[in-house]
Design a protein around this motif. Structure first.
Motif, PDB file in Angstrom:
ATOM      1  N   ALA A 159       7.556   3.098  18.120  1.00  0.00           N
ATOM      2  CA  ALA A 159       7.935   4.172  17.189  1.00  0.00           C
ATOM      3  C   ALA A 159       6.910   5.308  17.236  1.00  0.00           C
ATOM      4  O   ALA A 159       7.268   6.485  17.265  1.00  0.00           O
ATOM      5  N   ILE A 206       7.436   7.365  20.428  1.00  0.00           N
ATOM      6  CA  ILE A 206       8.533   8.335  20.252  1.00  0.00           C
ATOM      7  C   ILE A 206       8.029   9.500  19.396  1.00  0.00           C
ATOM      8  O   ILE A 206       8.246  10.677  19.703  1.00  0.00           O
ATOM      9  N   GLY A 207       7.321   9.148  18.324  1.00  0.00           N
ATOM     10  CA  GLY A 207       6.820  10.165  17.394  1.00  0.00           C
ATOM     11  C   GLY A 207       5.870  11.160  18.050  1.00  0.00           C
ATOM     12  O   GLY A 207       6.060  12.378  17.966  1.00  0.00           O
ATOM     13  N   SER A 215      10.087   8.997  12.945  1.00  0.00           N
ATOM     14  CA  SER A 215       9.721   7.869  13.832  1.00  0.00           C
ATOM     15  C   SER A 215       8.455   7.166  13.361  1.00  0.00           C
ATOM     16  O   SER A 215       8.430   5.945  13.205  1.00  0.00           O
ATOM     17  N   LEU A 225      15.291   0.876  16.079  1.00  0.00           N
ATOM     18  CA  LEU A 225      14.587   1.911  16.865  1.00  0.00           C
ATOM     19  C   LEU A 225      15.457   2.420  18.013  1.00  0.00           C
ATOM     20  O   LEU A 225      15.455   3.606  18.333  1.00  0.00           O
ATOM     21  N   HIS A 266      17.814   4.771  16.468  1.00  0.00           N
ATOM     22  CA  HIS A 266      17.087   6.002  16.114  1.00  0.00           C
ATOM     23  C   HIS A 266      16.885   6.889  17.345  1.00  0.00           C
ATOM     24  O   HIS A 266      17.098   8.099  17.298  1.00  0.00           O
ATOM     25  N   ALA A 267      16.507   6.281  18.475  1.00  0.00           N
ATOM     26  CA  ALA A 267      16.291   7.058  19.704  1.00  0.00           C
ATOM     27  C   ALA A 267      17.602   7.684  20.177  1.00  0.00           C
ATOM     28  O   ALA A 267      17.627   8.862  20.572  1.00  0.00           O
TER      29      ALA A 267
END
Ligand code: HEM
Length: 420
Positions: free
Chosen positions: A285, A288-289, A326, A367, A370-371
């Motif tokens: 996470a 990604i952030g 994220s 996740l 989310h992506a």
């Protein structure tokens, strides 16, 4: 691994319900942002549409600020040793004010019925003011030299400035104030995303990245100077914006972007040195952030040189959804099972392993969703197709619904273990 010189005082931890109520209502606002995209896809025509401003604040205030305040009720006493006086009743008032205030703000900005903006400003201003005063009362005996408590103070001041500017903007939109809107808006965005949210993320990361992701500590120079340096440059940048000194503003924006990229790159570098053989979901996470922050900052700098409306939209999606959402989600999946484990250990003397309270597979599914939602949002904003925007909205609703379901599952495991 707890950073050197950092002590954690779990005895000062507030009741489980104090931070938890914030973590439970926040995903509802994220889902509402997705539902707004689904219902009104034309809101992504430009960053200025009322719908876009409503969605921005459903995410920024309804989700981000809500989780950050909830986490601060936990972090201040446990990590900074700052006990918030009467934290239970204060949390109840702050949570109610921020929740109803965020609904009024989003509705007021989205529907154009500015009558909602006055209660929004009173509730959000009052709620945050109460929290900042209570937090500073807790921090008054904590030496300023310690990195995390000092940087938490800077973040709280950053939020206070951001919310004061936001309230000014809302009153101007309601025709109650006459002021240079674009100037105040720039200042509001800078202080909200960097002065408040960015510095708070860094202050928390100094502790949680080494602790939860088993990495080496952040370089001492970074933990000592990054937040103060960023705050100082932000002040000079604000003077340049207010003075309408174009080239100085551009140069200082680049310095601020550089400071953010420095934090993101060092965080990614530390993660590669983690002693974990396989990166866990929180590490994913954060990756990604940090990647989204860097890409978002590039879009901000391009937007300053280009007239095309897509760049500010992409910057907003990358920084808010790709960046802050994220890392906040990554932290929630560590903080909530950890708090359940801590309170079970304190209340009933024993607790199931944290992986039992929060298994990995539901996090992995979330996740991944989310992506996919982030990619769909970026493509939809770039292409500008209404059906793609609706699909992206649907995916955003689904991901926040899954987050809420996973949080409720941990609470179910906690209750069963408590009863057992
Ligand atoms: C809590 C009190 C807040 C109030 C009353 C408020 C109010 C506003 C208003 C009235 C605008 C400008 C609308 C326009 O130009 O027409 C705005 C823009 C914005 N606000 Fe806030 N805000 C608040 C908090 C926040 C927070 C906490 C964040 C981020 C963490 C944030 C992020 C933004 C952004 C990114 C924009 C610019 C949107 C754009 O230009 O596309 N706001 N805010």
């Amino acid at each position: 691994m707890i950073p050197d010189g950092q002590t954690l005082s779990y005895d000062a931890a507030p009741a489980f319900s104090t931070p938890l109520r914030f973590f439970i209502t926040a995903p509802l606002f994220g889902a509402a942002a997705g539902a707004t995209l689904l219902a009104a896809p034309d809101l992504l025509d430009s960053r200025w549409t009322p719908g876009a401003l409503a969605v921005t604040h459903l995410v920024a205030v309804g989700f981000m600020l809500t989780v950050m305040l909830g986490a601060l009720f936990q972090v201040l006493p446990v990590v900074a040793g700052a006990v918030i006086p009467r934290s239970g009743p204060v949390a109840t008032v702050v949570h109610l004010a921020m929740t109803i205030g965020a609904v009024c703000l989003a509705w007021g900005l989205g529907s154009g019925s500015h009558a909602f903006l006055v209660p929004a400003t009173v509730l959000l201003g009052g709620g945050l003011a109460l929290f900042v005063v209570a937090a500073f009362l807790g921090l008054r005996r904590i030496p300023v030299a310690q990195a995390t408590p000092r940087d938490l103070r800077i973040a709280l001041l950053g939020f206070a400035v951001a919310v004061a500017l936001g309230i000014t903007l809302a009153l101007a939109l309601g025709g109650r104030l006459d002021l240079p809107l674009l100037t105040v808006l720039k200042l509001h965005v800078g202080w909200a995303l960097l002065g408040g949210s960015g510095v708070l993320l860094a202050a928390a990361s100094w502790v949680v990245v080494p602790m939860f992701q088993i990495t080496p500590n952040y370089p001492v120079a970074l933990t000592r100077f990054w937040a103060m340096g960023t705050g100082a440059v932000l002040l000079v940048w604000s003077a340049a914006v207010y003075g309408e000194l174009g080239s100085a503003e551009l140069a200082l924006s680049a310095v601020l972007a550089g400071l953010c990229v420095l934090f993101a790159v060092i965080t990614l570098k530390l993660q590669r040195q983690s002693r974990r053989s396989v990166p866990d979901m929180t590490t994913r996470a954060f990756q990604i952030g940090m990647g989204s922050f860097i890409a978002g900052l590039v879009c901000v700098l391009v937007a300053q040189q280009s007239e095309h409306q897509v760049w500010p939209l992409l910057a907003g999606i990358l920084i808010l959804h790709g960046g802050f959402v994220s890392v906040i989600v990554g932290m929630l999946y560590k903080i909530i099972p950890f708090l359940a484990w801590l309170h079970l250990t304190q209340d009933v003397g024993k607790a199931p392993n944290m992986k039992k309270l929060q298994p990995d597979s539901p996090i992995r599914r979330h996740l991944a969703l989310h992506a996919v939602a982030l990619a769909a949002l970026l493509i939809a904003a770039f292409v500008g197709n209404a059906w793609l925007i609706r699909l992206a909205g649907l995916l955003v609703v689904a991901e926040f619904a899954l987050l809420l379901a996973n949080i409720i599952k941990v609470l179910g495991n906690y209750r069963r273990a408590h009863a057992a």
